[in-house]
Design a protein around this motif. Structure first.
Motif, short mmCIF file in Angstrom:
data_model
loop_
_atom_site.label_atom_id
_atom_site.label_comp_id
_atom_site.label_asym_id
_atom_site.label_seq_id
_atom_site.Cartn_x
_atom_site.Cartn_y
_atom_site.Cartn_z
N ARG A 153 0.83 -1.21 0.00
CA ARG A 153 0.00 0.00 0.00
C ARG A 153 0.86 1.25 0.00
NH1 ARG A 153 -2.91 -2.58 4.38
NH2 ARG A 153 -2.11 -0.91 5.73
N GLN A 162 3.59 1.77 -1.47
CA GLN A 162 4.08 2.05 -2.81
C GLN A 162 3.08 2.87 -3.62
OE1 GLN A 162 5.02 -1.77 -4.51
NE2 GLN A 162 6.96 -1.94 -3.42
N ARG A 163 1.80 2.80 -3.24
CA ARG A 163 0.76 3.52 -3.98
C ARG A 163 0.14 4.63 -3.13
NH1 ARG A 163 -2.84 -0.98 -7.08
NH2 ARG A 163 -3.61 0.95 -8.04
N GLU A 177 -2.10 7.60 -4.44
CA GLU A 177 -3.45 7.35 -4.96
C GLU A 177 -4.46 7.39 -3.83
OE1 GLU A 177 -3.60 3.93 -7.70
OE2 GLU A 177 -1.42 3.85 -7.49
N VAL A 195 -7.92 3.02 -5.05
CA VAL A 195 -7.33 2.06 -5.98
C VAL A 195 -8.46 1.27 -6.64
CG1 VAL A 195 -5.12 1.86 -4.80
CG2 VAL A 195 -7.01 0.38 -4.12
N ASN A 201 -7.69 4.16 -0.25
CA ASN A 201 -6.31 3.82 0.09
C ASN A 201 -6.00 4.40 1.46
OD1 ASN A 201 -3.61 3.31 0.30
ND2 ASN A 201 -3.01 4.38 -1.57
N HIS A 204 -2.96 6.80 1.75
CA HIS A 204 -2.90 7.95 0.86
C HIS A 204 -2.29 9.16 1.54
CE1 HIS A 204 -3.91 11.02 -2.00
NE2 HIS A 204 -4.74 11.61 -1.17
#
Length: 248
Positions: free
Chosen positions: A162, A164-165, A168, A171, A217, A220
């Motif tokens: 998570r 890594q993203r 965002e 997702v 996310n 985030h």
């Protein structure tokens, strides 16, 4: 009607819908037959037991962390002659996380819920060499639609994935479901469990449709971060599924 939600995560998983001699492949997500086998094992059922109640469950699975496909080469010898057997190619998914949902009558779902919380036989993720990481149980939801249940489940990917993203806000995740649980035409796969009897395993076709859902996310953080937080990969603890034994 109600829905049981399961988190299927582990270092390795393998969900084969077909096997040809020495080549054992894996699908990109858990199969209905594989999850039915997991549930049957948790209930303590023999391989020759009737599967009609589990096969009748409505099934859907969400791909929260697709993982990485890898191949393993295995060798073996005949016990009596010591003659070498052909090298087998076995495929796995590494570091994957999936959320499966099965819908059925309240009584059966409650029995399955109790079984995964205190399994008679240790569940595994497609093959006996693939124990789960942590508890399977995410609870029972009061709905008759497994896809609807998956739309409201929080993102269950590993913290390091998570992170890594983190840019965002939400997702988009893929959901694979029985055609009866979602709109649109489906693809036929030989994955409806009929019998797990090792003398004659049998599967029938079922229709599968693909959909997508958007989930928030929790990691985030807007804007650019030059120094992202380091999130360690947790230790694999398959024994966490076992209840403590009584006594000293």
């Amino acid at each position: 009607m109600s829905v049981l939600v399961l988190r299927l995560a582990g270092p390795l998983q393998s969900w084969g819908a077909s096997a040809r001699f020495a080549r054992r492949t894996t699908e990109t997500a858990p199969t209905k037959s594989g999850v039915s086998g997991l549930l049957a094992a948790a209930l303590g059922r023999d391989r020759t037991a009737d599967l009609s109640d589990l096969a009748a469950l409505r099934f859907a699975v969400r791909l929260d962390q697709p993982g990485t496909r890898l191949r393993d080469f295995q060798t073996a010898r005949h016990a009596d002659t010591e003659k070498a057997m052909p090298v087998s190619h076995r495929f796995y998914l590494a570091d994957a996380v999936f959320i499966a949902a099965v819908a059925g009558a309240d009584g059966l779902i409650e029995a399955l819920h109790e079984a995964v919380r205190s399994p008679i036989h240790l569940p595994y993720l497609g093959r006996r060499s693939c124990p789960p990481q942590g508890p399977l149980d995410l609870g029972v939801r009061e709905t008759d639609d497994p896809v609807a249940a998956l739309r409201t489940e929080r993102w269950q990917a590993s913290p390091w994935y998570r992170e890594q993203r983190r840019r965002e806000e939400s997702v988009t995740l893929t959901v694979l479901a029985d055609a009866a649980t979602a709109d649109g035409p489906g693809d036929s796969v030989n994955d409806h469990p009929v019998s797990f009897d090792p003398r004659h395993r049998r599967y029938a076709p079922r229709s599968v449709v693909s959909a997508s859902v958007d989930v928030a996310n929790p990691n985030h953080r807007p804007g650019r971060s030059h120094h992202p937080a380091h999130v360690p990969v947790p230790r694999h603890e398959p024994e966490a599924l076992l209840s403590p034994l009584d006594g000293p």
